[in-house]
Design a protein around this motif. Structure first.
Motif, PDB file in Angstrom:
ATOM      1  N   CYS A 184      40.230  25.532  38.564  1.00  0.00           N
ATOM      2  CA  CYS A 184      40.866  24.487  39.370  1.00  0.00           C
ATOM      3  C   CYS A 184      39.970  24.071  40.541  1.00  0.00           C
ATOM      4  O   CYS A 184      39.667  24.853  41.418  1.00  0.00           O
ATOM      5  CB  CYS A 184      42.224  24.937  39.892  1.00  0.00           C
ATOM      6  SG  CYS A 184      43.021  23.615  40.804  1.00  0.00           S
ATOM      7  N   GLN A 185      39.566  22.818  40.540  1.00  0.00           N
ATOM      8  CA  GLN A 185      38.707  22.273  41.585  1.00  0.00           C
ATOM      9  C   GLN A 185      39.485  22.016  42.872  1.00  0.00           C
ATOM     10  O   GLN A 185      38.908  21.702  43.890  1.00  0.00           O
ATOM     11  CB  GLN A 185      38.166  20.916  41.129  1.00  0.00           C
ATOM     12  CG  GLN A 185      37.380  20.964  39.856  1.00  0.00           C
ATOM     13  CD  GLN A 185      35.926  21.122  40.147  1.00  0.00           C
ATOM     14  OE1 GLN A 185      35.344  20.309  40.862  1.00  0.00           O
ATOM     15  NE2 GLN A 185      35.327  22.172  39.638  1.00  0.00           N
ATOM     16  N   PHE A 186      40.780  22.091  42.777  1.00  0.00           N
ATOM     17  CA  PHE A 186      41.593  21.671  43.912  1.00  0.00           C
ATOM     18  C   PHE A 186      42.317  22.843  44.571  1.00  0.00           C
ATOM     19  O   PHE A 186      43.186  22.636  45.407  1.00  0.00           O
ATOM     20  CB  PHE A 186      42.596  20.599  43.460  1.00  0.00           C
ATOM     21  CG  PHE A 186      41.910  19.399  42.877  1.00  0.00           C
ATOM     22  CD1 PHE A 186      41.305  18.467  43.703  1.00  0.00           C
ATOM     23  CD2 PHE A 186      41.827  19.229  41.503  1.00  0.00           C
ATOM     24  CE1 PHE A 186      40.645  17.374  43.178  1.00  0.00           C
ATOM     25  CE2 PHE A 186      41.173  18.135  40.966  1.00  0.00           C
ATOM     26  CZ  PHE A 186      40.573  17.199  41.802  1.00  0.00           C
ATOM     27  N   ASN A 187      41.957  24.063  44.154  1.00  0.00           N
ATOM     28  CA  ASN A 187      42.607  25.254  44.703  1.00  0.00           C
ATOM     29  C   ASN A 187      44.115  25.197  44.589  1.00  0.00           C
ATOM     30  O   ASN A 187      44.823  25.701  45.452  1.00  0.00           O
ATOM     31  CB  ASN A 187      42.226  25.441  46.180  1.00  0.00           C
ATOM     32  CG  ASN A 187      40.858  26.053  46.303  1.00  0.00           C
ATOM     33  OD1 ASN A 187      40.473  26.901  45.503  1.00  0.00           O
ATOM     34  ND2 ASN A 187      40.108  25.628  47.290  1.00  0.00           N
ATOM     35  N   ALA A 211      46.320  29.986  42.581  1.00  0.00           N
ATOM     36  CA  ALA A 211      45.692  31.215  43.064  1.00  0.00           C
ATOM     37  C   ALA A 211      46.229  32.367  42.230  1.00  0.00           C
ATOM     38  O   ALA A 211      47.435  32.536  42.110  1.00  0.00           O
ATOM     39  CB  ALA A 211      46.018  31.417  44.541  1.00  0.00           C
ATOM     40  N   VAL A 212      45.323  33.126  41.623  1.00  0.00           N
ATOM     41  CA  VAL A 212      45.745  34.293  40.855  1.00  0.00           C
ATOM     42  C   VAL A 212      45.494  35.522  41.709  1.00  0.00           C
ATOM     43  O   VAL A 212      44.380  35.796  42.127  1.00  0.00           O
ATOM     44  CB  VAL A 212      44.968  34.410  39.524  1.00  0.00           C
ATOM     45  CG1 VAL A 212      45.504  35.583  38.708  1.00  0.00           C
ATOM     46  CG2 VAL A 212      45.085  33.122  38.732  1.00  0.00           C
ATOM     47  N   LEU A 226      50.086  31.892  41.700  1.00  0.00           N
ATOM     48  CA  LEU A 226      50.759  30.970  42.622  1.00  0.00           C
ATOM     49  C   LEU A 226      50.306  29.549  42.344  1.00  0.00           C
ATOM     50  O   LEU A 226      49.111  29.277  42.294  1.00  0.00           O
ATOM     51  CB  LEU A 226      50.415  31.311  44.081  1.00  0.00           C
ATOM     52  CG  LEU A 226      50.748  32.705  44.580  1.00  0.00           C
ATOM     53  CD1 LEU A 226      50.297  32.856  46.026  1.00  0.00           C
ATOM     54  CD2 LEU A 226      52.236  32.946  44.472  1.00  0.00           C
ATOM     55  N   LEU A 227      51.259  28.656  42.186  1.00  0.00           N
ATOM     56  CA  LEU A 227      50.921  27.240  41.993  1.00  0.00           C
ATOM     57  C   LEU A 227      51.231  26.479  43.272  1.00  0.00           C
ATOM     58  O   LEU A 227      52.245  26.725  43.912  1.00  0.00           O
ATOM     59  CB  LEU A 227      51.771  26.652  40.869  1.00  0.00           C
ATOM     60  CG  LEU A 227      51.421  27.076  39.447  1.00  0.00           C
ATOM     61  CD1 LEU A 227      52.489  26.602  38.475  1.00  0.00           C
ATOM     62  CD2 LEU A 227      50.072  26.497  39.053  1.00  0.00           C
ATOM     63  N   PHE A 228      50.321  25.572  43.639  1.00  0.00           N
ATOM     64  CA  PHE A 228      50.548  24.715  44.805  1.00  0.00           C
ATOM     65  C   PHE A 228      50.618  23.267  44.334  1.00  0.00           C
ATOM     66  O   PHE A 228      49.596  22.570  44.321  1.00  0.00           O
ATOM     67  CB  PHE A 228      49.427  24.882  45.827  1.00  0.00           C
ATOM     68  CG  PHE A 228      49.375  26.251  46.446  1.00  0.00           C
ATOM     69  CD1 PHE A 228      50.051  26.522  47.624  1.00  0.00           C
ATOM     70  CD2 PHE A 228      48.662  27.271  45.831  1.00  0.00           C
ATOM     71  CE1 PHE A 228      50.012  27.788  48.190  1.00  0.00           C
ATOM     72  CE2 PHE A 228      48.624  28.544  46.391  1.00  0.00           C
ATOM     73  CZ  PHE A 228      49.303  28.804  47.575  1.00  0.00           C
ATOM     74  N   GLU A 232      51.526  20.638  45.627  1.00  0.00           N
ATOM     75  CA  GLU A 232      51.093  19.608  46.578  1.00  0.00           C
ATOM     76  C   GLU A 232      49.578  19.447  46.588  1.00  0.00           C
ATOM     77  O   GLU A 232      49.052  18.511  47.165  1.00  0.00           O
ATOM     78  CB  GLU A 232      51.653  19.874  47.972  1.00  0.00           C
ATOM     79  CG  GLU A 232      51.110  21.090  48.692  1.00  0.00           C
ATOM     80  CD  GLU A 232      51.860  22.390  48.379  1.00  0.00           C
ATOM     81  OE1 GLU A 232      52.326  22.575  47.232  1.00  0.00           O
ATOM     82  OE2 GLU A 232      51.954  23.240  49.289  1.00  0.00           O
ATOM     83  N   LEU A 233      48.834  20.383  45.952  1.00  0.00           N
ATOM     84  CA  LEU A 233      47.377  20.235  45.864  1.00  0.00           C
ATOM     85  C   LEU A 233      46.935  19.800  44.467  1.00  0.00           C
ATOM     86  O   LEU A 233      45.775  19.461  44.250  1.00  0.00           O
ATOM     87  CB  LEU A 233      46.680  21.566  46.198  1.00  0.00           C
ATOM     88  CG  LEU A 233      46.863  22.117  47.608  1.00  0.00           C
ATOM     89  CD1 LEU A 233      46.058  23.393  47.773  1.00  0.00           C
ATOM     90  CD2 LEU A 233      46.425  21.091  48.640  1.00  0.00           C
ATOM     91  N   CYS A 234      47.853  19.866  43.496  1.00  0.00           N
ATOM     92  CA  CYS A 234      47.476  19.639  42.098  1.00  0.00           C
ATOM     93  C   CYS A 234      47.219  18.158  41.832  1.00  0.00           C
ATOM     94  O   CYS A 234      47.961  17.301  42.262  1.00  0.00           O
ATOM     95  CB  CYS A 234      48.587  20.142  41.191  1.00  0.00           C
ATOM     96  SG  CYS A 234      48.320  19.743  39.467  1.00  0.00           S
ATOM     97  N   HIS A 235      46.116  17.885  41.127  1.00  0.00           N
ATOM     98  CA  HIS A 235      45.783  16.509  40.774  1.00  0.00           C
ATOM     99  C   HIS A 235      46.081  16.205  39.313  1.00  0.00           C
ATOM    100  O   HIS A 235      45.688  15.181  38.795  1.00  0.00           O
ATOM    101  CB  HIS A 235      44.302  16.217  41.070  1.00  0.00           C
ATOM    102  CG  HIS A 235      44.028  16.007  42.525  1.00  0.00           C
ATOM    103  ND1 HIS A 235      44.432  16.909  43.477  1.00  0.00           N
ATOM    104  CD2 HIS A 235      43.409  15.004  43.192  1.00  0.00           C
ATOM    105  CE1 HIS A 235      44.062  16.459  44.677  1.00  0.00           C
ATOM    106  NE2 HIS A 235      43.445  15.312  44.531  1.00  0.00           N
TER     107      HIS A 235
END
Ligand code: SF4
Ligand code: SF4
Lengths: 281, 120
Positions: A76-79, A82-83, A89-91, A93-96
């Motif tokens: 993931c280029q957008f962080n 997080a494993v 953990l999925l964020f 609000e950062l996912c493109h």
């Protein structure tokens, strides 16, 4: 013909210029508000909007299938993932929504689901037609929504695109296919700084451009000197006037407050057209 | 117990960096043995966002159980909390000062992020 109105930072008068250009072009024009994080144009066209939801793909995780291998977090280029030990953990609000994590997951623990990313609105008042995008709160995916807005363009002679401020992905998505880009700036050191960033970006994209100096008589001459040195045409200088500012804050389009500026904007439209046909030759 | 402190330097007397996600280094202080390790806050340069998340992952990898820093945003906070790491905010000037405040029980664990994400 697509004319993008952009700016290295917010608050330079991009929306004012877009609205004025669209009004002088009248029924020949479609105004596209691609500043989807903060669409403003519709506030000046006070009429009911029709809205339609736009969906994008987002990963969801089935923890039972996850082996905590960490591959999704690495790609993931957008962080946005997080494993951590055996926790993923999925964020959102950062996912493109690029789908990379879903492709690399070896166990099928990640799947893509449709998620609402925002809405597209449309309205029309007098001669002015507007299409705009409204990004849902907490969403990072403005580029897909901007593309969706742009797909709504029809056969209008002029498409005026009010672009997101700045020089990152959303701005690039909005200007990318323009025939000409108008960069709105102010004659101040900050204005100049942000202008140079925008110019660099547009040069990389190989897009023809011109500059509009707003509140032209309020600052210094450095923006003009810069444009001259760089060979970028100054297409228009809008005077600093209290009545224009007041009209804007009341939600009126500049030309209603200062009809004498119509001529300037008609000429601007013609000049842009001439430059575009020159480029095409 | 190991405590991570955000810093611009690499010793106990170095300045505490108020930023968590953008701090150049973390000092990992083992309060039992007195051992001090320096960990670079390496960021994936391709990533345009989420610096705090990456820093939090780095900290989790060191085995630290607490972080002392100036400000911590919501995403980093979420990662640290999931990893069972406590977050302490301080205005202490140096790493040593921060550790002393902690040992004296003068720092309280934060139960929320204290800044918006973009701050860091
Ligand atoms: S879809 Fe792309 S941006 Fe979203 S979490 Fe997966 S890899 Fe990251
Ligand atoms: S790639 Fe799939 S299996 Fe590996 S950690 Fe991510 S979700 Fe779990």
């Amino acid at each position: 013909m697509k004319i993008a109105v952009a700016s290295g930072k917010g608050g330079t008068g991009k929306t004012t210029v877009s609205l004025a250009l669209a009004s002088v072009a009248g029924t020949d024009a479609l105004l596209m508000d691609c500043d989807v994080e903060e669409p403003n144009c519709h506030l000046f066209i006070s009429t009911e909007q029709q809205r339609e939801k736009v969906y994008g793909l987002m990963p969801v995780i089935d923890k039972a299938l996850c082996t905590s291998c960490g591959k999704c977090g690495k790609i993931c280029q957008f962080n946005a993932i997080a494993v951590l030990g055996d926790n993923v953990l999925l964020f959102p609000e950062l996912c493109h929504g690029c789908g990379g994590c879903v492709r690399v997951c070896p166990t099928g623990a990640l799947k893509e689901v449709d998620k609402e990313i925002g809405e597209i609105g449309g309205c029309r008042k007098d001669d002015l037609s507007l299409i705009d995008g409204h990004l849902s709160i907490g969403q990072a995916m403005s580029p897909p929504l901007i593309r969706a807005v742009k797909n709504h363009g029809g056969k209008e002679k002029y498409i005026i695109v009010d672009c997101p401020p700045g020089t990152s992905c959303p701005m690039v998505t909005a200007v990318r296919d323009a025939d000409f880009v108008l960069l709105v700036t102010e004659p101040t050191p900050f204005g100049l700084h942000d202008l140079t960033l925008a110019v660099d970006t547009l040069r990389e994209l190989k897009l023809p451009m011109g500059v509009i100096i707003n509140r032209a008589d309020s600052g210094d001459d450095k923006v003009k000197a810069y444009c001259k040195a760089e060979g970028i045409p100054v297409m228009l200088e809008i005077p600093h006037r209290r009545d224009i500012a007041t009209a804007y804050s009341r939600g009126e389009i500049m030309l209603q407050a200062a009809p004498e500026l119509s001529l300037m904007f008609r000429k601007l439209l013609k000049d842009v057209e001439n430059r575009v046909s020159e480029v095409k030759k | 117990m190991k405590i991570a402190v955000s810093t611009t330097g690499n010793s106990l007397d170095a300045e505490l960096d108020q930023r968590f996600g953008r701090a150049p280094r973390f000092l990992i202080v083992d309060t039992d043995s007195g051992n001090v390790d320096v960990v670079d806050n390496v960021q994936n340069l391709n990533a345009a966002q989420g610096a705090g998340i990456q820093s939090a992952m780095t900290i989790a990898g060191t085995g630290a159980q607490a972080v002392i820093t100036g400000h911590c945003g919501p995403k980093a906070f979420r990662v640290l909390s999931e990893a069972g790491i406590k977050i302490y905010n301080t205005e202490a000037k140096t790493v040593r000062e921060a550790i002393t405040l902690y040992s004296d029980g003068k720092l309280n664990a934060a139960d929320n992020a204290d800044v918006e994400g973009h701050w860091l």
